[in-house]
Design a protein around this motif. Structure first.
Motif, mmCIF file in Angstrom:
data_model
loop_
_atom_site.group_PDB
_atom_site.id
_atom_site.type_symbol
_atom_site.label_atom_id
_atom_site.label_comp_id
_atom_site.label_asym_id
_atom_site.label_seq_id
_atom_site.Cartn_x
_atom_site.Cartn_y
_atom_site.Cartn_z
ATOM 1 N N UNK A 138 55.996 98.379 41.360
ATOM 2 C CA UNK A 138 55.234 98.260 40.115
ATOM 3 C C UNK A 138 56.214 98.277 38.953
ATOM 4 N N UNK A 139 56.025 97.359 38.015
ATOM 5 C CA UNK A 139 56.831 97.342 36.793
ATOM 6 C C UNK A 139 55.879 97.373 35.608
ATOM 7 N N UNK A 140 55.986 98.403 34.789
ATOM 8 C CA UNK A 140 55.169 98.532 33.581
ATOM 9 C C UNK A 140 55.988 98.118 32.362
ATOM 10 N N UNK A 141 55.406 97.269 31.529
ATOM 11 C CA UNK A 141 56.090 96.830 30.316
ATOM 12 C C UNK A 141 55.845 97.848 29.206
ATOM 13 N N UNK A 142 56.899 98.478 28.758
ATOM 14 C CA UNK A 142 56.808 99.462 27.695
ATOM 15 C C UNK A 142 57.349 98.845 26.402
ATOM 16 N N UNK A 171 55.524 107.593 39.713
ATOM 17 C CA UNK A 171 56.688 107.346 40.566
ATOM 18 C C UNK A 171 56.851 108.489 41.560
ATOM 19 N N UNK A 172 56.613 109.716 41.107
ATOM 20 C CA UNK A 172 56.697 110.876 41.987
ATOM 21 C C UNK A 172 55.514 110.918 42.950
ATOM 22 N N UNK A 173 54.318 110.682 42.450
ATOM 23 C CA UNK A 173 53.115 110.764 43.275
ATOM 24 C C UNK A 173 53.093 109.721 44.388
ATOM 25 N N UNK A 174 53.523 108.495 44.061
ATOM 26 C CA UNK A 174 53.385 107.388 45.001
ATOM 27 C C UNK A 174 54.655 107.101 45.788
ATOM 28 N N UNK A 175 55.726 107.808 45.451
ATOM 29 C CA UNK A 175 56.991 107.561 46.132
ATOM 30 C C UNK A 175 56.919 107.790 47.633
ATOM 31 N N UNK A 176 56.155 108.776 48.059
ATOM 32 C CA UNK A 176 56.069 109.063 49.492
ATOM 33 C C UNK A 176 55.345 107.960 50.255
ATOM 34 N N UNK A 177 54.642 107.092 49.531
ATOM 35 C CA UNK A 177 54.004 105.940 50.168
ATOM 36 C C UNK A 177 54.907 104.710 50.138
ATOM 37 N N UNK A 178 56.121 104.890 49.617
ATOM 38 C CA UNK A 178 57.074 103.789 49.563
ATOM 39 C C UNK A 178 56.923 102.891 48.363
ATOM 40 N N UNK A 179 56.074 103.283 47.408
ATOM 41 C CA UNK A 179 55.840 102.468 46.212
ATOM 42 C C UNK A 179 56.796 102.894 45.108
ATOM 43 N N UNK A 180 57.508 101.923 44.556
ATOM 44 C CA UNK A 180 58.408 102.190 43.431
ATOM 45 C C UNK A 180 57.719 101.825 42.121
ATOM 46 N N UNK A 181 57.941 102.629 41.090
ATOM 47 C CA UNK A 181 57.386 102.347 39.760
ATOM 48 C C UNK A 181 58.492 102.491 38.726
ATOM 49 N N UNK A 182 58.734 101.431 37.989
ATOM 50 C CA UNK A 182 59.731 101.433 36.919
ATOM 51 C C UNK A 182 59.149 100.810 35.661
ATOM 52 N N UNK A 241 64.139 93.643 45.921
ATOM 53 C CA UNK A 241 64.866 94.570 46.786
ATOM 54 C C UNK A 241 66.224 94.949 46.226
ATOM 55 N N UNK A 242 66.704 94.217 45.223
ATOM 56 C CA UNK A 242 67.971 94.599 44.601
ATOM 57 C C UNK A 242 67.865 95.977 43.951
ATOM 58 N N UNK A 243 66.630 96.384 43.605
ATOM 59 C CA UNK A 243 66.403 97.700 42.989
ATOM 60 C C UNK A 243 65.637 98.609 43.941
ATOM 61 N N UNK A 244 65.836 98.432 45.238
ATOM 62 C CA UNK A 244 65.030 99.141 46.234
ATOM 63 C C UNK A 244 65.217 100.656 46.210
ATOM 64 N N UNK A 245 66.265 101.134 45.565
ATOM 65 C CA UNK A 245 66.456 102.586 45.452
ATOM 66 C C UNK A 245 66.242 103.079 44.027
#
Length: 260
Positions: A138-142, A171-182, A241-245
């Protein structure tokens, strides 16, 4: 340019003629199948046609993200067409009041939060099960408004600061499901809307639009303003995937106007 999003399904909510359009076109050029969501059918059709003309695949779904039923319909349309979702880009935008908070109606602030924060949360919650299946992004435009306190942007800063806090918590809540949020935080974006605005300022002060641009850009390290495609490139990086971490991060794209 590598196909960073090859055959992935990318949903873009808040498609407009500037950044939203650029994100859709960049995603298509990076191999994605693009789902466009916004309230205005004519705008969706126009951008979807541009995506297809560029050789991409596009699905347009009229959506009001402040409405539960409309968001549920968006999810259903994506599942019916593609059976999956890999990336969600939230680009909802409300024109700020441009007044100090002391002269801003509470209704304007509430409306901005309802769209920018709660609308985005509604879309994220609706797509979470699908994104969990694909370990999606997920990418949110700020906005760079979170980096300064100019009086005219008080209402806008409230909404965008809440969006940032929400993004970090999710990002913390959904991280364990493998979802990234930036998040991506642009400054001024050199698009048609800003060109019109600079023209209005130039007329007001009896100078040229070029002078307004130069004065504004002089505050940045690169002495220019980023264009929509440059913001979209940052979105592509964080979605791929370049930002997978990378998760819980905010990437500033402002030509060095602010340093964080």
């Amino acid at each position: 340019m590598p196909n960073l999003l090859d055959r992935r399904v990318v949903v873009v909510s808040g498609v407009g003629p500037g950044l939203g359009r650029a994100v859709c076109l960049r995603a298509a050029r990076n191999g994605a199948r693009v789902v466009l969501a916004a309230r205005t059918q004519s705008r969706l059709d126009e951008v979807a046609a541009q995506v297809r003309d560029a050789g991409g695949e596009a699905l347009a779904v009229p959506t009001d993200i402040t409405d539960d039923a409309a968001v549920d319909n968006l999810v259903q349309a994506v599942n019916d067409e593609y059976g999956r979702v890999d990336v969600l880009v939230n680009n909802a935008f409300a024109v700020p009041s441009m007044k100090p908070l002391g002269r801003t109606d509470f209704e304007q602030i509430t409306s901005s939060i309802d769209l920018t924060v709660l609308g985005t949360l509604r879309v994220i919650k609706a797509f979470t099960p699908g994104l969990a299946e694909t370990a999606g992004s997920i990418v949110n435009i700020n906005s760079m408004v979170i980096r300064h306190s100019e009086p005219r942007y008080g209402s806008y800063k409230i909404a965008k600061s809440a969006l940032l806090a929400m993004s970090q918590s999710l990002a913390t809540e959904l991280g364990e499901q493998g979802i990234r949020i930036n998040s991506v935080a642009p400054g001024y974006i050199w698009d048609d809307q800003l060109k019109w605005y600079f023209g209005q300022i130039a007329e007001k002060y009896g100078i040229t639009a070029d002078q307004v641009y130069e004065q504004t850009a002089s505050k940045s390290d690169l002495k220019r303003l980023p264009e929509p495609e440059e913001i979209a490139d940052a979105v592509m990086f964080l979605a791929s995937d370049m930002a997978r971490s990378v998760t819980g991060h905010t990437l500033d794209v402002n030509c060095g106007e602010y340093h964080d």
